[in-house]
Scaffold this motif. Structure first.
Motif, PDB file in Angstrom:
ATOM      1  N   ARG A 487       0.818  -1.216   0.000  1.00  0.00           N
ATOM      2  CA  ARG A 487       0.000   0.000   0.000  1.00  0.00           C
ATOM      3  C   ARG A 487       0.853   1.268   0.000  1.00  0.00           C
ATOM      4  O   ARG A 487       0.385   2.337  -0.366  1.00  0.00           O
ATOM      5  N   TRP A 490       5.210   2.932  -4.566  1.00  0.00           N
ATOM      6  CA  TRP A 490       4.796   3.912  -5.574  1.00  0.00           C
ATOM      7  C   TRP A 490       3.929   3.309  -6.681  1.00  0.00           C
ATOM      8  O   TRP A 490       3.013   3.962  -7.199  1.00  0.00           O
ATOM      9  N   LYS A 493       0.594   0.595  -4.895  1.00  0.00           N
ATOM     10  CA  LYS A 493      -0.521   1.247  -4.193  1.00  0.00           C
ATOM     11  C   LYS A 493      -1.621   1.668  -5.166  1.00  0.00           C
ATOM     12  O   LYS A 493      -2.780   1.802  -4.776  1.00  0.00           O
ATOM     13  N   THR A 494      -1.272   1.855  -6.437  1.00  0.00           N
ATOM     14  CA  THR A 494      -2.299   2.196  -7.425  1.00  0.00           C
ATOM     15  C   THR A 494      -3.205   1.014  -7.731  1.00  0.00           C
ATOM     16  O   THR A 494      -4.289   1.184  -8.278  1.00  0.00           O
ATOM     17  N   GLU A 498      -6.618   0.938  -4.612  1.00  0.00           N
ATOM     18  CA  GLU A 498      -7.943   1.090  -5.205  1.00  0.00           C
ATOM     19  C   GLU A 498      -8.887  -0.002  -4.716  1.00  0.00           C
ATOM     20  O   GLU A 498     -10.053   0.247  -4.458  1.00  0.00           O
TER      21      GLU A 498
END
Length: 511
Positions: A487, A490, A493-494, A498
């Motif tokens: 999480r 870089w 986490k995307t 989500e």
């Protein structure tokens, strides 16, 4: 002899120290690495022994001895010979998927026990082999043993270890692999001098020694607290084991985390379907990418076929086996260095150092062999020693990076509900690539010649960039709180961020 350690995670403080029981449990389990390493080393050694080749692979023996027109790079190109080596890995690939439900449903200990017993039977059959079919069937049993052991042992060690010492203890498995390879090389060097069939038979039979220790150890080892909670409704039993291995009665914070993780895992009936969900995407990618990259470093080229490779550049049988002993000593020493460094400098730093080291040495070896080793004759003794020295530098780079970390990182990143399935995927991918490389390397050596080193060097460059960009640091993170590193990364986490947001919305809005 115990060292007091306070372990702090997000959810509170884990109390504990490195106890004698914990050390003995992890050391005994690490013998699973020894049986894997011993087999890696022994198979490469016996396939360079002339009595062994004469008995089981007479065409290879004749080609090596009598065909003066054949290229140095093609002397050992035989699909039957590579089948002897690679049959273990296809058996390990298949058995690793059977090992996953056993490990999940019955615990880590039964899988370790099955692995030790199968390896014991395989070593006996190989040593007594009268024909190539007995030999290969023995290898299949060894593969079943290694498949179960490689699936369960890294999990066992990761679950038993303290978070801040998990890296060092898990690298005990890779230390076992290194010691197994080294022991096999030393034994091959000695048994090669025995006349007749006894040399290679002794080499194959001695695999029964570590297999016996692992089998007996599996009967007396404590089960991991994670597994006890997952497979029983008696948390008190897990608490008792936790108190024994941590050396303290104050283990409630860690126990609560384990119970919470177990309650989640018990809602998962089909972990192989669960692991493909988006929230587990980082773990799935690493479960595939890390063992894939570990195999295409080219290390198994050195491990399986070091004696054959050294004979290719013109060394005699004894000199080739002695060179393999030297590389084994270097690899084992470097693995111990990694054990001391991994929880201090971190996983990514070791990956980067080792990757650059392997890349430079492989390109250099390729250039030397391309310039100096033709299809016939050999290289001078001085250049042979130079190649040996460069291979040692390469082996050291692997042994403190992709060697141990290729087992450590996958074993610590999976949440409990998919941990057994994730480890099975890791082991299966490793075995599949090992099988492909073992089956194709001698043919590749014949066709690529010195270009084989540039081929693997290119892969090392790719994997080093991959680790730099996509692998988060996991040192000192408690195993049941590992999801936070994804999480915070870089890129990941995307993806997982989500999912978390969607789940939170669904929870807030209700059905």
């Amino acid at each position: 002899m115990a060292v007091g350690l306070a372990i702090r995670g997000e959810g509170g403080q884990y109390n504990g120290r490195v106890t004698l029981l914990l050390l003995l449990s992890c050391m005994m389990a690490a013998i699973g690495g020894i049986i894997f390493g011993y087999d890696l080393g022994i198979s490469g050694g016996v396939t360079s022994m002339e009595p062994f080749l004469k008995k089981f692979f007479p065409k290879v023996y004749t080609k090596m001895k009598e065909d003066t027109n054949i290229s140095n790079y093609c002397k050992f190109d035989s699909q039957l010979l590579t089948s002897f080596t690679s049959s273990l890995y296809i058996a390990g690939l298949i058995s690793s998927f059977f090992a996953s439900p056993v490990t999940r449903a019955f615990g880590r200990k039964p899988s370790i026990l099955i692995g030790g017993a199968a390896f014991l039977a395989g070593s006996a059959l190989g040593a007594a082999a009268l024909n190539v079919y007995m030999l290969i069937f023995g290898r299949v049993l060894l593969g079943v043993g290694v498949g179960f052991a490689n699936q369960s042992v890294p999990l066992y060690i990761s679950e038993m270890a303290l978070p801040r010492h998990r890296g060092a203890m898990n690298i005990g498995f890779q230390c076992g692999v290194g010691l197994g390879v080294l022991s096999a090389n030393i034994i091959n060097f000695g048994t090669e001098k025995i006349k007749g069939d006894w040399g290679w038979r002794i080499s194959l039979a001695l695999a029964a020694l570590p297999a016996s220790i692992l089998t007996i150890g599996a009967l007396i080892l404590p089960e991991t607290p994670n597994s006890l909670i997952q497979n029983s409704n008696n948390p008190q039993k897990a608490k008792t084991v936790l108190q024994r291995i941590r050396g303290t009665t104050d283990v409630q914070a860690e126990l609560d985390d384990l119970i919470e993780a177990s309650s989640v895992s018990k809602t998962i009936n089909r972990p192989f379907q669960k692991i493909i969900q988006r929230k587990y995407r980082p773990q799935l990618v690493m479960a595939i990418a890390i063992p894939f990259f570990q195999q295409v470093t080219g290390i198994n080229v050195i491990t399986f076929y070091a004696p054959i490779l050294f004979r290719t550049i013109g060394q005699g049988e004894s000199a080739a086996l002695m060179s393999a002993v030297v590389t084994g000593v270097v690899g084992t020493t470097a693995t111990f260095i990694s054990m001391l460094a991994v929880d201090k400098v971190g996983r990514k730093a070791l990956f980067m150092i080792g990757g650059i080291q392997m890349l430079v040495t492989q390109i250099t070896i390729g250039v030397i062999m391309s310039a100096l080793l033709g299809d016939h004759g050999g290289v001078s003794k001085g250049y042979a020693y130079l190649v040996l020295g460069l291979i040692c530098v390469y082996v050291a780079g692997f042994a403190w990076s992709w060697g141990p970390l290729g087992w450590l990182v996958p074993s610590e990143i999976f949440p409990l509900e998919i941990r057994s399935a994730g480890q099975s995927i890791t082991v299966a991918v490793g075995f599949l690539l090992t099988f492909i490389i073992a089956q194709s390397f001698l043919a590749m050596l014949c066709r690529f010649e010195s270009g084989i080193f540039f081929f693997f060097g290119a892969w090392v460059a790719v994997m080093t960039v991959f680790v730099y960009l996509f692998l988060p640091e996991t040192k000192n993170v408690p195993i049941e709180q590992m999801e936070k590193v994804w999480r915070e990364h870089w890129f990941w986490k995307t993806i997982v961020g989500e999912v978390d947001d969607d789940e939170n919305k669904a929870y807030t809005q209700g059905p």
